[in-house]
Design an enzyme around this catalytic site. Structure first.
Site, mmCIF file in Angstrom:
data_model
loop_
_atom_site.group_PDB
_atom_site.id
_atom_site.type_symbol
_atom_site.label_atom_id
_atom_site.label_comp_id
_atom_site.label_asym_id
_atom_site.label_seq_id
_atom_site.Cartn_x
_atom_site.Cartn_y
_atom_site.Cartn_z
ATOM 1 N N TYR A 142 0.862 -1.189 0.000
ATOM 2 C CA TYR A 142 0.000 0.000 0.000
ATOM 3 C C TYR A 142 0.891 1.229 0.000
ATOM 4 C CZ TYR A 142 -3.305 3.507 1.862
ATOM 5 O OH TYR A 142 -4.065 4.628 2.068
ATOM 6 N N ASP A 237 9.407 2.690 -0.846
ATOM 7 C CA ASP A 237 8.406 3.391 -0.047
ATOM 8 C C ASP A 237 8.688 3.047 1.424
ATOM 9 O OD1 ASP A 237 4.745 3.559 0.084
ATOM 10 O OD2 ASP A 237 6.342 4.461 1.298
ATOM 11 N N LYS A 265 5.267 9.357 8.661
ATOM 12 C CA LYS A 265 5.106 8.765 10.007
ATOM 13 C C LYS A 265 6.183 9.230 10.995
ATOM 14 C CE LYS A 265 2.683 4.820 7.978
ATOM 15 N NZ LYS A 265 1.333 4.659 8.564
HETATM 16 P P1 KE4 Z 1 -0.529 8.324 4.743
HETATM 17 O O1 KE4 Z 1 -1.108 9.074 3.545
HETATM 18 O O2 KE4 Z 1 -1.576 7.464 5.438
HETATM 19 O O3 KE4 Z 1 0.232 9.235 5.697
HETATM 20 O O4 KE4 Z 1 0.595 7.316 4.199
HETATM 21 C C1 KE4 Z 1 0.255 6.405 3.197
HETATM 22 C C2 KE4 Z 1 1.251 5.248 3.220
HETATM 23 C C3 KE4 Z 1 2.213 5.184 2.227
HETATM 24 N N1 KE4 Z 1 3.132 4.176 2.201
HETATM 25 C C4 KE4 Z 1 3.136 3.213 3.158
HETATM 26 C C5 KE4 Z 1 4.171 2.135 3.092
HETATM 27 C C6 KE4 Z 1 2.178 3.239 4.202
HETATM 28 O O5 KE4 Z 1 2.201 2.274 5.151
HETATM 29 C C7 KE4 Z 1 1.209 4.263 4.243
HETATM 30 C C8 KE4 Z 1 0.132 4.342 5.310
HETATM 31 N N2 KE4 Z 1 0.022 3.201 6.165
HETATM 32 C C9 KE4 Z 1 -1.283 2.915 6.719
HETATM 33 C C10 KE4 Z 1 -1.128 1.685 7.620
HETATM 34 N N3 KE4 Z 1 -1.497 0.514 6.931
HETATM 35 C C11 KE4 Z 1 -1.860 4.097 7.452
HETATM 36 C C12 KE4 Z 1 -3.032 3.761 8.347
HETATM 37 C C13 KE4 Z 1 -4.326 4.300 7.787
HETATM 38 O O6 KE4 Z 1 -4.529 4.243 6.553
HETATM 39 O O7 KE4 Z 1 -5.139 4.778 8.639
#
Ligand code: KE4
Length: 424
Positions: A142, A237, A265
């Site tokens: 993701y 990523d 994060k």
């Molecule tokens: P954000 O847009 O949520 O800050 O980041 C997206 C993203 C991009 N790349 C990786 C590897 C990520 O894990 C994420 C976001 N991770 C999720 C957890 N599975 C965020 C939790 C959520 O969507 O509420």
């Protein structure tokens, strides 16, 4: 959970699904999502006053635990001077320097406000730099909710992507190609067929969005070799793994180096942030230095920068020793309990990010994750919540520890796991 229940019912009238990010709605596990009132260290308290050990840690950012004093102090001090200026500040340079000093490939950094923005922007840069439009991602990974990333493996011969969400244009999804994580042969075949059309490969060097799946030996090396041979960029990523699994992120642990890296994060210490970074010859193509447009009202804002700097400055070698100790203690403890009860448990772990699967085979691919026993996992989730331990409410989410999760906290989790396994 009376207060959580009441707020959730009201929230569903005003917020889609009652939450501002889908995973929080407990769809995978059922029941009322626990609403949090406060957090401190490794612990959170819900609206009804129940206390839990938190293994969500906001899905990664809280590597120092909740409300760490140094981060709170840095944010408070920054607040005194205002929150945002829409003008450059010195802190942004300090954070860029800090990131570049840790991440080998990073010569330049652009700060944004989320991981999604970071990956969207890195994709646009890769497409511009290579003058190619197709790109490759992996099943089970993701990269945020940008249109080009909400794509599943297509039925098309070329594994052309199909939208994974309504609203994603088919014409755009067709430019996202999807192959299996850890399957270098399938990826090599795609490159041999159409490598000259591939702008970049996006990969989570440790797949943290299907639990925690480690790269098999040769997988990342193979991607590097294919990208070099076919003129595509390799993008790690590291939104989740960056500064989580090592002081310099995963790239510090691997001989394989990407061309670009996306971050988020941890670098915001709990405040909204994202970043993309890489070699100067690539990053210098980003506006206003170059023609690739990308912008953001609150990008590099002093509050997120203060929280991020305070966090990174606490992450010294000793911090990673503690994180590894806690991760190992939890991993080995769970394995011991499951073995004693004859319950098949396979755990993927890197330092303080881990995911146990109810599976009698190692989890190497997305289909191994799907094949794991998710019904048992759901019962386990519920029993742990009853036992005062808050896991991420989905078998596809990694668990996170912080420097506040000391031996006593880990043993409290293992005691709850002992009782939870008995109830399975
Ligand atoms: P954000 O847009 O949520 O800050 O980041 C997206 C993203 C991009 N790349 C990786 C590897 C990520 O894990 C994420 C976001 N991770 C999720 C957890 N599975 C965020 C939790 C959520 O969507 O509420």
């Amino acid at each position: 959970l009376d207060r959580s229940q009441a707020v959730f019912e009201a929230a569903q009238r005003r917020i889609p699904g009652g939450v501002n990010s889908p995973v929080r709605a407990y769809k995978s596990v059922g029941g009322t999502p626990v609403h949090i009132a406060s957090g401190k260290g490794a612990l959170v308290r819900d609206l009804d006053g129940n206390e839990y050990v938190d293994l969500v840690c906001s899905y990664g950012p809280l590597i120092l635990g909740h409300a760490p004093p140094d981060v709170n102090a840095a944010v408070a001090a920054a607040l005194e001077k205002g929150t945002t200026f829409g003008a450059p500040t010195e802190g942004e340079l300090s954070l860029a320097e800090e990131i570049c000093s840790r991440v080998g490939v990073a010569e330049q950094v652009r700060l944004v406000n989320s991981g999604t923005e970071a990956t969207m922007s890195a994709l646009r840069l890769a497409r511009a730099a290579t003058e190619r439009e197709a790109f490759l991602k992996f099943n089970g990974c993701y990269h945020g909710h940008g249109d080009s990333f909400l794509v599943k493996a297509g039925s098309g011969a070329l594994t052309h992507g199909d939208p994974d969400s309504p609203g994603v244009p088919r014409a755009l999804a067709a430019l996202t190609w999807v192959t299996e994580y850890n399957d270098i042969d399938e990826t090599r075949a795609l490159f041999e067929r159409s490598g000259d059309r591939i702008a970049c490969v996006f990969v989570e060097p440790i797949a943290g969005n299907m639990g925690t799946v480690l790269p098999e030996p040769g997988f990342l090396e193979g991607l590097r070799e294919l990208c070099d041979r076919h003129g595509a960029l390799l993008i790690f990523d590291e939104v989740m793994t960056g500064f989580r699994v090592a002081r310099g992120g995963y790239a510090e642990l691997s001989a394989v180096q990407p061309d670009l890296v996306t971050l988020g994060k941890v670098i915001g210490g709990g405040m909204p942030i994202g970043a993309y970074a890489g070699r100067a010859d690539l990053m210098s193509q980003v506006s206003p230095a170059g023609p690739v447009y990308q912008a953001g009202t609150l990008s590099g804002n002093p509050i997120a920068v203060a929280a991020g700097l305070a966090t990174l400055r606490k992450l010294d070698a000793a911090a990673y020793v503690r994180l590894e100790r806690s991760g190992k203690r939890l991993d080995e403890g769970l394995a011991r309990i499951a073995k004693a009860r004859g319950i098949p448990l396979a755990t993927g772990r890197q330092g303080s990010m881990l995911c146990p699967y109810f599976s009698n085979r190692p989890v190497r691919h997305f289909d191994d994750v799907v094949a794991s026993d998710r019904a048992t996992w759901t019962r386990f989730f519920r029993a742990m919540l009853e036992g005062g331990v808050m896991l991420p409410p989905s078998p596809f989410e990694a668990w996170f520890l912080s420097t506040a999760h000391d031996d006593a906290i880990i043993d409290r989790v293992l005691a709850a796991a002992e009782r939870a396994f008995e109830s399975l």
